[in-house]
Structures are given as structure tokens and as C-alpha cells.
Design a protein around this motif. Structure first.
Motif, PDB file in Angstrom:
ATOM      1  N   SER A 239       0.843  -1.194   0.000  1.00 44.51           N
ATOM      2  CA  SER A 239       0.000   0.000   0.000  1.00 44.51           C
ATOM      3  C   SER A 239       0.875   1.239   0.000  1.00 44.51           C
ATOM      4  N   MET A 262      -4.264  10.426  -1.694  1.00 42.99           N
ATOM      5  CA  MET A 262      -4.502   9.270  -2.548  1.00 42.99           C
ATOM      6  C   MET A 262      -3.830   8.055  -1.928  1.00 42.99           C
ATOM      7  N   GLU A 263      -4.488   6.918  -2.070  1.00 44.69           N
ATOM      8  CA  GLU A 263      -3.975   5.680  -1.497  1.00 44.69           C
ATOM      9  C   GLU A 263      -4.316   4.538  -2.440  1.00 44.69           C
ATOM     10  N   ASN A 264      -3.385   3.626  -2.608  1.00 48.68           N
ATOM     11  CA  ASN A 264      -3.685   2.455  -3.425  1.00 48.68           C
ATOM     12  C   ASN A 264      -3.125   1.210  -2.764  1.00 48.68           C
ATOM     13  N   ASN A 274      -7.043  -5.228  -6.464  1.00 45.58           N
ATOM     14  CA  ASN A 274      -6.331  -3.953  -6.339  1.00 45.58           C
ATOM     15  C   ASN A 274      -7.328  -2.797  -6.322  1.00 45.58           C
ATOM     16  N   ASP A 276      -7.839   1.792  -5.659  1.00 48.75           N
ATOM     17  CA  ASP A 276      -7.317   3.144  -5.456  1.00 48.75           C
ATOM     18  C   ASP A 276      -8.367   3.962  -4.720  1.00 48.75           C
ATOM     19  N   THR A 299     -13.752   5.854  -3.763  1.00 42.08           N
ATOM     20  CA  THR A 299     -13.014   4.621  -4.022  1.00 42.08           C
ATOM     21  C   THR A 299     -13.754   3.852  -5.106  1.00 42.08           C
TER      22      THR A 299
END
Length: 512
Positions: A239, A262-264, A274, A276, A299
């Protein structure tokens, strides 16, 4: 040639000025990259201790007609003189006073102030006198060699003055960075936080033990046609997180902050999972203790798994995923140092793909929390969340409406640069569908209990970074009257009893 006399006169004036003590200034803020540290006077005098707001500070008393000398040395130093009048009682009227100061025995300079008795401060062991409000004077000292600043109390008063001296020295790099981050009242400021996490989860799909066994058996017997598109029950992941925010200067309206994040998450085997996440926020702090703000998070395409569709029954499993939208507000108030409370409200929409519209839900989250640090080595957090979910299902479709209450407690112990902590969250969810068991066997009369335990150890590697190892354990139990787990084919499509563990290693860095 006419410029030469002017240049010579300017040079002479500068030389003369350099020999004179710089006029004192009342601004007591250190220069960028510097800090104040206490200085001791040359002459041995008995100190007096000021007690105010739970802290103690050392002052040096000068009686009427007395004086005090303080050595100052080093390049480009300044001396901060903090002074307080001595009063007989708290009802004494405000009054003006002045004292003289000189550099290296040179010409004396007069500094005048107006003071009144302090509302609560006291002199330790001196009940006969009351401290006045604090006044301050900053004296610039020449860069060359060692110098002596002398203060003298020449007025004929019944009581004396109390002085405290501090000199300006460079901050260590870590302290300078922290001060630069905190002292941005008069200009725009940008801050960036980045985080990288490597983790492993032994049950990313929240399968029950029977489901785990069935999935692994199917994947072994039919490796080219994995049931429900599940590559593996467990999986490793990475992550990444990025938060960037811009802070406004401090104005009469307070301070504003605008930012985005932002986070993935990327899985090693189950790459279809997966995802984002994107978000923006706006916050306002009208006063130092209060902050409130609003936020929006999105999301897209959160993959659930391949499950049976209500609209297309049969053996063909359908791809199920949803988009999540969140709009929220937050209010935080700091009651005292180390004690603050927070209130949050979030409106959430989970919008499933067209084959699973019956799963669409609106969720309302209310949360209240308390952060308390009773000591430098201990921090406690407690919060309570209530969730009310309303399903958009109609007719005989499964109804996912529920109510949930979830308290959480966490404690962190600090040992220098090492922090050790643990937490526990309990959640009780009651499904509120009015459908009968025969119509909605998965949700009618159902109650879930969720337990989550966490343990972590954190190493503070610098003023702006840390490394953390965290272990998490979760367990969910379900009570559903009349349910036969062995015969109920819906088990595999919903998160009934399951448990799992997760371990994460995180590195975070802030700039500046």
C-alpha cells in the motif's frame, strides 16, 4: 569625486554605530533556526522560583539600587531579558517602571514598561510578594568575542525586580525542522506526508473455515478454472499513501487548510482486488483550540468476488463490485494540553454494479472520540461509532439494512524513540430487515459480533519519519435463527463466521 566624502562619512557612521549597543526590541521570538536557552548571571545571587501554570522557572532578583551582569559570547548572539515587577498584593494598581541596561560598561539605555499583578502566578516560598505580568526585551550583541550585559534597577521602590536571561543559539537540525513546521503564522505553508506499507493477510476474502477449505480444494483440482476467480485465500500486498496540504497564513479569521490524498493497494496474487482511493478536504481553525472541516472521498471499483446474482440465478457466478462515495464533516476541540475530543459525521453510498443493485446502501456514520495523554509516556484513545445503513433493495430482494455500534480503546506507551501499543474494537451489528426468514434467509433476524485486536511497535527514526510493525487479529461470529450452515448455499456469498490475521510493516515520512 563628490561621492568620496559621502562614502567616508557613511563608513565612519557605521563604525561608530557598531560600537554602540543596539537598541533593545520587545519581540521575543527567536530567529529562524535558533532557540532560546537559559543564561546564568556572573554575580552569585539567590534565585527566586516562579510557579505558573504547573511549571517552574528560575529568576534573579535585583533590589532597588542593585544591578546584575550577564556574560554573552559567540557569533551573532542575542540576549532575551524577561522581567517581572514585585507587587505587594494582587489588588495593586498597574504601574509604569523602567530599568537601565548597558553593554560592556558603555552608555546606559533606559527600557520602560507597564506592569500589573499576575492573576495566578506565585513566587515559591515568598508569600509576601506577588509576581507581575512578564515584560521582555531583546538585546543584540556584537558578533566578536565575549561581552557582558548589565541591568540596573535604579528606581527608589519598596520592592525589586526579577530578571530571567536567555541567549540565542542554533537549533539542532531535527529541532530546526520541527520549529519551521510549527512557526508559519505569517506565510503560506505546504506539507506532504508519504507512507509505504508491506503486508500479509491470511484471509483477504473473509471466508469461513469451510469456505477456505472448499476454495483451496477447488483451486487444487481445477487450477485453470479457479472457482469465484479466487487466486488464493491469503495474499501479500503493498500500500502507498500520499497526503498533500496547503496551510494559509494566520489571519483574523484563523487558519485554513486545503488538501488532497490518494492511497492504493496492490495484491501479489489476487490482482483483481487492487484498488485506489482519492480524497480532498477543507479545514478551518478559527482559534488555536478549535478545528472543523469537510471532506470527500471516492473509491472506485472495489471488487467483492464472483457470487450468485438474484437477477441471473444458476451456476454461473457473476462479477460483483461497488463504488464507494463518502462525504463527511469533523469537529475537533482541544480542552487542555494532551486532552482533545473529536466528533465526526460521514454519509456513505455503496453503489454496486447493475447485476447487484439490491446491495446498494446508504450509510450514516456518527463517531465521537477522546484523545488523552495523562503523561509524556502514555497516550490513550477512545472512540464510539454508530452506523445506520439503509438498503435500496425493493420487493423480495435481500435487505442489507442494519444498525451497528462499535467502541474502540487504544493505549500507547512511549520509551524515548520507541512506542509500544495495543488496541481492541468490538462491533455489534443487527440487521433490521422486515422480511421473513423464508424471503431473506441471509439477513432476517441476523446479528453479527466483530472483535479486532491490534498490537504495534514503532521506532521514531527522526523528526519526520518512523518505522512501524503492526499485527492485527479479527474474528466475526453470526447468530441467525434457523440457519443451517451446512445446507445454506448463501454462506459463500456473505461474510458469516470468519477470522483472519494481518501483519504490516510501515515506513512514513513527512516533508518538511
Amino acid at each position: 569625486m563628490r561621492l568620496l566624502p559621502a562614502i567616508a562619512l557613511l563608513a565612519c557612521s557605521a563604525a561608530v554605530f557598531a560600537q554602540q549597543p543596539a537598541p533593545g526590541r520587545t519581540s521575543d521570538a527567536p530567529r529562524p533556526g535558533m532557540k532560546w536557552v537559559e543564561a546564568m548571571p556572573e554575580e552569585g545571587r539567590a534565585p527566586v522560583t516562579l510557579v505558573s501554570g504547573g511549571s517552574e522557572k528560575t529568576y534573579w532578583e535585583v533590589a532597588p539600587g542593585g544591578k546584575l551582569a550577564v556574560p554573552v559570547g559567540g557569533p551573532n548572539q542575542r540576549l532575551l531579558v524577561q522581567v517581572r515587577r514585585m507587587f505587594g498584593s494582587r489588588t495593586d494598581a498597574p504601574s509604569e517602571y523602567s530599568f537601565l541596561w548597558s553593554l560592556d560598561g558603555g552608555e546606559a539605555v533606559k527600557a520602560g514598561f507597564k506592569s500589573k499583578p499576575h492573576a495566578s502566578a506565585v513566587w515559591k516560598g515568598r508569600p509576601d510578594v506577588i509576581p507581575g505580568t512578564q515584560d521582555a526585551l531583546v538585546i543584540d550583541v556584537p558578533m566578536d568575542g565575549r561581552h557582558v550585559v548589565t541591568v540596573a534597577w535604579g528606581e527608589k521602590r519598596e520592592r525589586g525586580l526579577a530578571f530571567r536571561f536567555l541567549v540565542e543559539i542554533p537549533r539542532p537540525p531535527e529541532e530546526a525542522l520541527k520549529a519551521a513546521r510549527e512557526n508559519h503564522d505569517d506565510h503560506w505553508w505546504m506539507s506532504v506526508t508519504s507512507r509505504l506499507t508491506f503486508g500479509y493477510d491470511d484471509n483477504i476474502w473473509n471466508f469461513s473455515d469451510d469456505d477456505v477449505h472448499a476454495t483451496e480444494e477447488r483451486n487444487t483440482n481445477h487450477p485453470n478454472d479457479k472457482y469465484d476467480k479466487v487466486g488464493a485465500v491469503d495474499d501479500g500486498y503493498m500500500s502507498s499513501f500520499l497526503d498533500a496540504r496547503i496551510l494559509s497564513p494566520l489571519t483574523t479569521l484563523g487558519r485554513f487548510t486545503i488538501g488532497g490524498r490518494m492511497e492504493n493497494r496492490l495484491y501479489l496474487v489476487n490482482t483483481r482486488k487492487n484498488r485506489d482511493e482519492l480524497g480532498v478536504f477543507l479545514r478551518h481553525s478559527p482559534v488555536e483550540r478549535l478545528e472543523y472541516g469537510v471532506s470527500f472521498d471516492w473509491t472506485p471499483d472495489i471488487y467483492y468476488r464472483h457470487i450468485d446474482s438474484v437477477d441471473i440465478p444458476g451456476s454461473t457466478r457473476q462479477h460483483a463490485h461497488y463504488d464507494r462515495y463518502e462525504i463527511g464533516g469533523r469537529l475537533r476541540y482541544r480542552w487542555a494540553r494532551g486532552l482533545s475530543t473529536t466528533g465526526r459525521y460521514t454519509w456513505e453510498l455503496r453503489d454496486w454494479n447493475s447485476k447487484f443493485n439490491e446491495k446498494d446502501t446508504f450509510r450514516h456514520h456518527w463517531e465521537a472520540g477522546v484523545d488523552w495523554a495523562p503523561a509524556k509516556w502514555l497516550k490513550l484513545e477512545f472512540d464510539l461509532e454508530y452506523v445506520h445503513a439503509r438498503s435500496r433493495a425493493t420487493g423480495e430482494d435481500p435487505d442489507l439494512s442494519f444498525q451497528e455500534i462499535s467502541p474502540r480503546l487504544e493505549a500507547v506507551l512511549k520509551f524515548g524513540r520507541i512506542e509500544v501499543g495495543g488496541g481492541y474494537r468490538f462491533a455489534s451489528r443487527t440487521y433490521t430487515t422486515k422480511n421473513e426468514r423464508s424471503q431473506d434467509p441471509v439477513h432476517a433476524g441476523r446479528r453479527d459480533r466483530r472483535h479486532e485486536w491490534t498490537a504495534m511497535v514503532k521506532l521514531i527514526t527522526g523528526e519526520s519519519s518512523y518505522l512501524m510493525l503492526e499485527i492485527m487479529r479479527r474474528k466475526v461470529t453470526t447468530r441467525l435463527p434457523g440457519r443451517d450452515s451446512a445446507a445454506d448455499s448463501a454462506d459463500f456469498d456473505d461474510n458469516f463466521e470468519h477470522d483472519g490475521s494481518r501483519i504490516e510493516f510501515t515506513w512514513e515520512f513527512k516533508f518538511p
